[in-house]
Design an enzyme around this catalytic site. Sequence first.
Site, PDB file in Angstrom:
ATOM      1  N   ARG A  70       0.791  -1.228   0.000  1.00 36.00           N
ATOM      2  CA  ARG A  70       0.000   0.000   0.000  1.00 36.00           C
ATOM      3  C   ARG A  70       0.825   1.282   0.000  1.00 36.00           C
ATOM      4  O   ARG A  70       0.581   2.191  -0.794  1.00 36.00           O
ATOM      5  CB  ARG A  70      -0.936   0.051   1.222  1.00 36.00           C
ATOM      6  CG  ARG A  70      -2.214  -0.711   1.060  1.00 36.00           C
ATOM      7  CD  ARG A  70      -2.616  -1.329   2.371  1.00 36.00           C
ATOM      8  NE  ARG A  70      -1.663  -2.344   2.710  1.00 36.00           N
ATOM      9  CZ  ARG A  70      -1.755  -3.614   2.294  1.00 36.00           C
ATOM     10  NH1 ARG A  70      -2.792  -3.980   1.606  1.00 36.00           N
ATOM     11  NH2 ARG A  70      -0.836  -4.502   2.600  1.00 36.00           N
ATOM     12  N   THR A  71       1.760   1.373   0.920  1.00 29.25           N
ATOM     13  CA  THR A  71       2.431   2.664   1.107  1.00 29.25           C
ATOM     14  C   THR A  71       3.239   3.038  -0.136  1.00 29.25           C
ATOM     15  O   THR A  71       3.120   4.153  -0.651  1.00 29.25           O
ATOM     16  CB  THR A  71       3.332   2.617   2.360  1.00 29.25           C
ATOM     17  OG1 THR A  71       2.561   2.105   3.443  1.00 29.25           O
ATOM     18  CG2 THR A  71       3.848   3.996   2.715  1.00 29.25           C
ATOM     19  N   LYS A  99      26.169  -3.067  -1.006  1.00 29.87           N
ATOM     20  CA  LYS A  99      27.643  -2.966  -1.081  1.00 29.87           C
ATOM     21  C   LYS A  99      28.215  -2.261   0.140  1.00 29.87           C
ATOM     22  O   LYS A  99      29.403  -1.975   0.198  1.00 29.87           O
ATOM     23  CB  LYS A  99      28.034  -2.198  -2.353  1.00 29.87           C
ATOM     24  CG  LYS A  99      27.581  -2.833  -3.627  1.00 29.87           C
ATOM     25  CD  LYS A  99      27.962  -1.953  -4.818  1.00 29.87           C
ATOM     26  CE  LYS A  99      26.890  -1.935  -5.867  1.00 29.87           C
ATOM     27  NZ  LYS A  99      27.041  -0.831  -6.792  1.00 29.87           N
ATOM     28  N   ARG A 120      11.044   4.068   3.695  1.00 28.94           N
ATOM     29  CA  ARG A 120      10.647   3.028   4.663  1.00 28.94           C
ATOM     30  C   ARG A 120      11.900   2.272   5.079  1.00 28.94           C
ATOM     31  O   ARG A 120      12.690   1.855   4.232  1.00 28.94           O
ATOM     32  CB  ARG A 120       9.622   2.071   4.068  1.00 28.94           C
ATOM     33  CG  ARG A 120       9.393   0.855   4.985  1.00 28.94           C
ATOM     34  CD  ARG A 120       8.192   0.050   4.616  1.00 28.94           C
ATOM     35  NE  ARG A 120       6.960   0.770   4.922  1.00 28.94           N
ATOM     36  CZ  ARG A 120       5.756   0.207   4.888  1.00 28.94           C
ATOM     37  NH1 ARG A 120       5.617  -1.067   4.566  1.00 28.94           N
ATOM     38  NH2 ARG A 120       4.678   0.915   5.167  1.00 28.94           N
ATOM     39  N   HIS A 148       4.461   5.507  11.782  1.00 28.37           N
ATOM     40  CA  HIS A 148       4.004   5.477  10.390  1.00 28.37           C
ATOM     41  C   HIS A 148       3.047   6.662  10.251  1.00 28.37           C
ATOM     42  O   HIS A 148       1.831   6.498  10.167  1.00 28.37           O
ATOM     43  CB  HIS A 148       3.301   4.141  10.118  1.00 28.37           C
ATOM     44  CG  HIS A 148       3.104   3.808   8.670  1.00 28.37           C
ATOM     45  ND1 HIS A 148       3.239   4.728   7.648  1.00 28.37           N
ATOM     46  CD2 HIS A 148       2.759   2.633   8.066  1.00 28.37           C
ATOM     47  CE1 HIS A 148       2.982   4.136   6.498  1.00 28.37           C
ATOM     48  NE2 HIS A 148       2.698   2.868   6.723  1.00 28.37           N
TER      49      HIS A 148
HETATM   50  N1   CP Z   1      -0.495   0.034   5.765  1.00 28.68           N
HETATM   51  C1   CP Z   1       0.748  -0.252   5.277  1.00 28.68           C
HETATM   52  O1   CP Z   1       1.774   0.350   5.681  1.00 28.68           O
HETATM   53  O2   CP Z   1       0.760  -1.231   4.344  1.00 28.68           O
HETATM   54  P1   CP Z   1       2.048  -1.715   3.519  1.00 28.68           P
HETATM   55  O3   CP Z   1       2.991  -2.334   4.516  1.00 28.68           O
HETATM   56  O4   CP Z   1       1.536  -2.656   2.499  1.00 28.68           O
HETATM   57  O5   CP Z   1       2.687  -0.478   2.926  1.00 28.68           O
END
Ligand code: CP
Length: 321
Positions: A70-71, A99, A120, A148
Amino acid sequence: MLFSTLGLSCFWCHNLEFKGRDIVSIEDFIQTEINHILDVAKSMEPLAKGGSELLKGKILATLFFEPSTRTRLSFESAMLKLGGNVIGFAEPDASSTRKGENLADTVRTVENYADVIALRHSLEGSAKLAAEFSKVPIINAGTGSEEHPTQALIDLYTMRKESGKIDGLKVALVGDLRYGRTVHSLAYALALYSVELYLVSPETLRMRKDVLATIKSKIPVTENANLEKIMPQIDVLYVTRIQKERFPDAAEYAKVKGAYRIDLKTIEKAKKDLIILHPLPRVDEIAPEVDNTPQARYFQQVWNGIVVRMALLSLVLGAVE
Ligand code: CP
Protein backbone atom coordinates in the site's frame (compact mmCIF):
# COMPACT_ATOMS: atom_id res chain seq x y z
CA MET A 1 -0.67 29.26 -5.42
CA LEU A 2 -3.40 26.82 -6.28
CA PHE A 3 -5.38 27.16 -3.09
CA SER A 4 -8.39 28.95 -4.57
CA THR A 5 -8.56 26.69 -7.62
CA LEU A 6 -8.86 23.73 -5.26
CA GLY A 7 -11.75 25.44 -3.47
CA LEU A 8 -10.09 25.53 -0.06
CA SER A 9 -10.75 28.10 2.60
CA CYS A 10 -7.67 30.12 3.51
CA PHE A 11 -8.78 31.57 6.84
CA TRP A 12 -5.70 30.61 8.85
CA CYS A 13 -3.49 28.96 6.30
CA HIS A 14 -0.96 31.82 6.28
CA ASN A 15 0.38 30.51 9.57
CA LEU A 16 0.91 27.04 8.15
CA GLU A 17 4.17 26.20 6.44
CA PHE A 18 4.47 22.90 4.63
CA LYS A 19 6.76 23.68 1.69
CA GLY A 20 10.09 21.89 2.13
CA ARG A 21 8.96 20.27 5.36
CA ASP A 22 9.90 16.74 6.43
CA ILE A 23 7.14 14.39 7.61
CA VAL A 24 9.05 12.39 10.22
CA SER A 25 6.75 12.05 13.23
CA ILE A 26 3.11 12.83 13.82
CA GLU A 27 4.32 14.47 17.03
CA ASP A 28 5.79 17.28 14.91
CA PHE A 29 2.26 18.46 14.03
CA ILE A 30 -0.39 20.48 15.82
CA GLN A 31 -4.09 19.80 15.32
CA THR A 32 -4.58 22.81 13.02
CA GLU A 33 -1.90 21.47 10.68
CA ILE A 34 -3.41 18.00 10.63
CA ASN A 35 -6.87 19.41 9.92
CA HIS A 36 -5.37 21.38 7.05
CA ILE A 37 -3.75 18.24 5.58
CA LEU A 38 -7.12 16.47 5.80
CA ASP A 39 -8.83 19.43 4.08
CA VAL A 40 -6.27 19.38 1.28
CA ALA A 41 -6.72 15.60 0.99
CA LYS A 42 -10.46 16.12 0.53
CA SER A 43 -9.77 18.61 -2.25
CA MET A 44 -7.65 15.90 -3.96
CA GLU A 45 -10.61 13.50 -4.38
CA PRO A 46 -11.60 14.80 -7.86
CA LEU A 47 -7.94 14.99 -8.94
CA ALA A 48 -7.41 11.39 -7.85
CA LYS A 49 -10.24 10.36 -10.17
CA GLY A 50 -9.57 12.74 -13.06
CA GLY A 51 -5.81 13.28 -12.96
CA SER A 52 -3.86 16.52 -12.70
CA GLU A 53 -0.65 18.28 -13.71
CA LEU A 54 -0.13 19.87 -10.29
CA LEU A 55 3.30 18.27 -9.81
CA LYS A 56 4.37 18.09 -13.46
CA GLY A 57 8.16 18.00 -13.66
CA LYS A 58 8.59 16.86 -10.05
CA ILE A 59 10.13 13.53 -9.08
CA LEU A 60 9.37 11.33 -6.09
CA ALA A 61 11.96 8.77 -4.95
CA THR A 62 10.56 5.80 -3.02
CA LEU A 63 13.37 4.21 -0.99
CA PHE A 64 11.86 1.10 0.55
CA PHE A 65 14.22 -0.99 2.67
CA GLU A 66 11.24 -3.07 3.91
CA PRO A 67 8.35 -4.73 2.08
CA SER A 68 5.23 -2.74 1.25
CA THR A 69 2.20 -2.95 -0.99
CA ARG A 70 0.00 0.00 0.00
CA THR A 71 2.43 2.66 1.11
CA ARG A 72 4.87 2.43 -1.79
CA LEU A 73 2.29 1.91 -4.51
CA SER A 74 -0.06 4.60 -3.19
CA PHE A 75 2.79 7.13 -2.95
CA GLU A 76 3.75 6.27 -6.51
CA SER A 77 0.16 6.36 -7.72
CA ALA A 78 -0.39 9.69 -5.93
CA MET A 79 2.62 11.21 -7.69
CA LEU A 80 1.55 9.90 -11.09
CA LYS A 81 -1.99 11.18 -10.59
CA LEU A 82 -0.49 14.62 -9.94
CA GLY A 83 1.48 14.54 -13.20
CA GLY A 84 4.86 13.86 -11.57
CA ASN A 85 7.32 11.01 -12.00
CA VAL A 86 8.66 8.28 -9.73
CA ILE A 87 12.01 6.54 -9.23
CA GLY A 88 13.15 4.22 -6.47
CA PHE A 89 13.66 0.72 -5.19
CA ALA A 90 11.45 -1.70 -3.30
CA GLU A 91 14.08 -3.73 -1.48
CA PRO A 92 17.53 -2.93 -0.06
CA ASP A 93 19.23 -5.63 -2.12
CA ALA A 94 18.37 -3.65 -5.24
CA SER A 95 20.41 -0.67 -4.02
CA SER A 96 24.07 0.00 -3.16
CA THR A 97 23.21 -0.62 0.49
CA ARG A 98 24.08 -4.19 -0.46
CA LYS A 99 27.64 -2.97 -1.08
CA GLY A 100 27.82 -1.29 2.31
CA GLU A 101 26.60 2.23 1.57
CA ASN A 102 25.01 3.89 4.58
CA LEU A 103 21.65 5.70 4.74
CA ALA A 104 23.17 9.19 4.96
CA ASP A 105 25.13 8.68 1.76
CA THR A 106 22.13 7.09 0.04
CA VAL A 107 19.99 10.12 0.85
CA ARG A 108 22.73 12.59 -0.16
CA THR A 109 22.85 10.80 -3.49
CA VAL A 110 19.14 10.48 -4.16
CA GLU A 111 18.46 14.15 -3.32
CA ASN A 112 20.23 14.92 -6.61
CA TYR A 113 17.71 12.82 -8.51
CA ALA A 114 14.42 13.64 -6.80
CA ASP A 115 12.43 16.54 -5.29
CA VAL A 116 11.01 14.49 -2.41
CA ILE A 117 11.88 11.13 -0.83
CA ALA A 118 9.51 8.62 0.78
CA LEU A 119 11.56 6.33 3.02
CA ARG A 120 10.65 3.03 4.66
CA HIS A 121 13.26 1.48 6.90
CA SER A 122 13.47 -1.15 9.64
CA LEU A 123 15.45 1.08 11.99
CA GLU A 124 13.82 3.45 14.44
CA GLY A 125 15.19 6.96 13.98
CA SER A 126 16.09 6.34 10.33
CA ALA A 127 13.63 8.92 8.93
CA LYS A 128 14.96 11.50 11.38
CA LEU A 129 18.52 10.74 10.37
CA ALA A 130 17.63 10.91 6.68
CA ALA A 131 15.93 14.27 7.21
CA GLU A 132 19.06 15.63 8.86
CA PHE A 133 21.13 14.79 5.79
CA SER A 134 18.65 15.46 2.98
CA LYS A 135 18.19 18.75 1.15
CA VAL A 136 14.80 17.56 -0.15
CA PRO A 137 11.80 16.69 2.07
CA ILE A 138 11.83 13.25 3.67
CA ILE A 139 8.49 11.55 4.21
CA ASN A 140 8.55 8.75 6.77
CA ALA A 141 6.80 5.78 5.12
CA GLY A 142 7.26 3.58 8.21
CA THR A 143 10.24 3.15 10.54
CA GLY A 144 10.58 -0.15 12.38
CA SER A 145 8.10 -0.38 15.25
CA GLU A 146 8.36 3.34 15.80
CA GLU A 147 5.99 5.35 13.61
CA HIS A 148 4.00 5.48 10.39
CA PRO A 149 2.76 9.06 10.32
CA THR A 150 1.18 9.08 6.86
CA GLN A 151 -0.89 6.01 7.79
CA ALA A 152 -2.16 7.88 10.86
CA LEU A 153 -3.25 10.75 8.62
CA ILE A 154 -5.10 8.26 6.42
CA ASP A 155 -6.75 6.79 9.51
CA LEU A 156 -7.89 10.23 10.70
CA TYR A 157 -9.11 11.13 7.23
CA THR A 158 -11.13 7.92 7.13
CA MET A 159 -12.64 8.56 10.57
CA ARG A 160 -13.62 12.10 9.59
CA LYS A 161 -15.05 10.96 6.25
CA GLU A 162 -16.91 7.91 7.54
CA SER A 163 -17.98 9.09 11.03
CA GLY A 164 -18.28 12.79 10.15
CA LYS A 165 -15.98 13.90 12.97
CA ILE A 166 -12.94 13.07 15.05
CA ASP A 167 -13.73 14.97 18.25
CA GLY A 168 -16.09 12.96 20.43
CA LEU A 169 -15.17 9.55 19.06
CA LYS A 170 -14.55 6.53 21.25
CA VAL A 171 -11.77 4.58 19.58
CA ALA A 172 -10.50 1.08 20.40
CA LEU A 173 -7.01 0.12 19.23
CA VAL A 174 -6.83 -3.65 19.06
CA GLY A 175 -3.93 -6.02 18.59
CA ASP A 176 -0.18 -5.57 18.51
CA LEU A 177 0.22 -2.22 20.25
CA ARG A 178 3.87 -2.89 21.07
CA TYR A 179 5.41 -3.57 17.66
CA GLY A 180 2.73 -2.02 15.44
CA ARG A 181 3.99 1.36 14.22
CA THR A 182 0.64 2.54 12.87
CA VAL A 183 -0.97 2.48 16.32
CA HIS A 184 1.86 4.58 17.78
CA SER A 185 1.40 7.34 15.22
CA LEU A 186 -2.39 7.06 15.43
CA ALA A 187 -2.37 7.28 19.24
CA TYR A 188 -0.23 10.45 19.09
CA ALA A 189 -2.56 11.92 16.48
CA LEU A 190 -5.78 11.07 18.34
CA ALA A 191 -4.34 12.61 21.51
CA LEU A 192 -4.54 15.99 19.72
CA TYR A 193 -8.36 15.66 19.59
CA SER A 194 -11.13 15.12 22.15
CA VAL A 195 -11.14 11.36 21.82
CA GLU A 196 -11.54 8.53 24.33
CA LEU A 197 -9.09 5.73 23.70
CA TYR A 198 -9.40 2.05 24.63
CA LEU A 199 -6.38 -0.23 24.31
CA VAL A 200 -7.02 -3.93 23.73
CA SER A 201 -4.11 -6.34 23.37
CA PRO A 202 -2.46 -9.48 24.68
CA GLU A 203 -0.42 -8.72 27.81
CA THR A 204 2.95 -8.96 26.04
CA LEU A 205 1.84 -6.66 23.23
CA ARG A 206 0.63 -3.72 25.31
CA MET A 207 1.23 -0.15 24.17
CA ARG A 208 4.80 1.12 24.49
CA LYS A 209 5.42 3.09 27.68
CA ASP A 210 6.79 6.19 25.92
CA VAL A 211 3.67 6.45 23.76
CA LEU A 212 1.41 5.81 26.74
CA ALA A 213 3.04 8.53 28.81
CA THR A 214 2.41 11.09 26.08
CA ILE A 215 -1.18 10.19 25.26
CA LYS A 216 -2.30 9.71 28.88
CA SER A 217 -1.32 13.30 29.65
CA LYS A 218 -3.72 14.51 26.96
CA ILE A 219 -6.78 12.26 26.65
CA PRO A 220 -8.64 9.58 28.64
CA VAL A 221 -7.01 6.21 27.97
CA THR A 222 -8.34 2.86 29.23
CA GLU A 223 -5.59 0.26 29.19
CA ASN A 224 -6.19 -3.46 28.99
CA ALA A 225 -9.83 -2.90 27.99
CA ASN A 226 -12.23 -5.81 27.53
CA LEU A 227 -13.40 -5.71 23.93
CA GLU A 228 -16.69 -7.47 24.59
CA LYS A 229 -17.61 -4.95 27.28
CA ILE A 230 -16.67 -1.83 25.33
CA MET A 231 -18.08 -3.00 22.00
CA PRO A 232 -21.56 -1.40 22.49
CA GLN A 233 -19.94 2.00 23.22
CA ILE A 234 -17.17 2.41 20.69
CA ASP A 235 -17.37 4.31 17.40
CA VAL A 236 -14.15 3.06 15.82
CA LEU A 237 -12.63 -0.41 16.03
CA TYR A 238 -9.04 -0.17 14.77
CA VAL A 239 -7.56 -3.64 14.33
CA THR A 240 -3.90 -4.46 13.70
CA ARG A 241 -1.89 -7.49 12.65
CA ILE A 242 0.55 -9.13 15.05
CA GLN A 243 3.89 -8.00 13.65
CA LYS A 244 5.52 -11.42 13.40
CA GLU A 245 8.65 -10.02 11.75
CA ARG A 246 9.45 -7.79 14.75
CA PHE A 247 9.50 -10.51 17.42
CA PRO A 248 12.92 -11.25 18.87
CA ASP A 249 12.20 -15.00 18.79
CA ALA A 250 9.69 -17.38 17.23
CA ALA A 251 8.59 -18.84 20.59
CA GLU A 252 7.34 -15.44 21.76
CA TYR A 253 5.34 -15.05 18.55
CA ALA A 254 3.87 -18.54 18.91
CA LYS A 255 2.47 -17.58 22.33
CA VAL A 256 0.33 -14.75 20.93
CA LYS A 257 -0.37 -15.98 17.41
CA GLY A 258 -4.13 -16.01 16.87
CA ALA A 259 -4.75 -14.36 20.27
CA TYR A 260 -7.64 -12.31 18.88
CA ARG A 261 -9.93 -12.45 15.88
CA ILE A 262 -12.75 -10.12 14.94
CA ASP A 263 -15.72 -12.01 13.50
CA LEU A 264 -19.47 -11.46 13.20
CA LYS A 265 -20.02 -12.56 16.79
CA THR A 266 -17.47 -10.02 18.08
CA ILE A 267 -19.40 -7.14 16.55
CA GLU A 268 -22.89 -8.49 17.32
CA LYS A 269 -23.54 -5.83 19.97
CA ALA A 270 -21.72 -3.02 18.18
CA LYS A 271 -23.28 0.34 17.38
CA LYS A 272 -24.89 0.44 13.93
CA ASP A 273 -22.54 3.23 12.92
CA LEU A 274 -19.39 1.59 14.24
CA ILE A 275 -16.59 1.68 11.68
CA ILE A 276 -13.93 -1.05 11.52
CA LEU A 277 -10.52 0.07 10.30
CA HIS A 278 -7.28 -1.79 9.65
CA PRO A 279 -4.09 -0.36 8.10
CA LEU A 280 -3.61 -3.72 6.33
CA PRO A 281 -2.05 -6.12 5.52
CA ARG A 282 -4.41 -8.46 7.38
CA VAL A 283 -3.54 -12.04 8.21
CA ASP A 284 -6.28 -13.69 10.30
CA GLU A 285 -7.25 -10.99 12.82
CA ILE A 286 -10.41 -10.01 10.92
CA ALA A 287 -12.50 -12.87 9.57
CA PRO A 288 -13.39 -12.48 5.87
CA GLU A 289 -17.10 -12.67 6.85
CA VAL A 290 -16.71 -9.17 8.35
CA ASP A 291 -15.70 -7.69 4.99
CA ASN A 292 -19.29 -7.51 3.77
CA THR A 293 -20.72 -5.85 6.88
CA PRO A 294 -21.66 -2.16 6.70
CA GLN A 295 -19.12 -1.50 9.43
CA ALA A 296 -16.07 -2.68 7.46
CA ARG A 297 -14.21 0.33 6.05
CA TYR A 298 -10.67 -0.97 5.61
CA PHE A 299 -10.78 -1.05 1.84
CA GLN A 300 -12.18 2.50 1.73
CA GLN A 301 -9.16 3.32 3.93
CA VAL A 302 -6.93 2.09 1.09
CA TRP A 303 -8.46 4.59 -1.35
CA ASN A 304 -8.02 7.36 1.20
CA GLY A 305 -4.29 6.58 1.16
CA ILE A 306 -4.13 8.00 -2.34
CA VAL A 307 -5.72 11.36 -1.57
CA VAL A 308 -3.84 11.85 1.71
CA ARG A 309 -0.52 11.13 0.00
CA MET A 310 -1.46 13.41 -2.93
CA ALA A 311 -2.07 16.12 -0.34
CA LEU A 312 1.26 15.53 1.42
CA LEU A 313 3.26 15.56 -1.81
CA SER A 314 1.52 18.74 -2.99
CA LEU A 315 2.08 20.46 0.35
CA VAL A 316 5.75 19.62 0.89
CA LEU A 317 6.53 20.49 -2.73
CA GLY A 318 4.77 23.84 -2.36
CA ALA A 319 2.15 23.26 -5.08
CA VAL A 320 -0.57 23.85 -2.47
CA GLU A 321 -0.22 26.06 0.58
N1 CP B 1 -0.50 0.03 5.77
C1 CP B 1 0.75 -0.25 5.28
O1 CP B 1 1.77 0.35 5.68
O2 CP B 1 0.76 -1.23 4.34
P1 CP B 1 2.05 -1.71 3.52
O3 CP B 1 2.99 -2.33 4.52
O4 CP B 1 1.54 -2.66 2.50
O5 CP B 1 2.69 -0.48 2.93
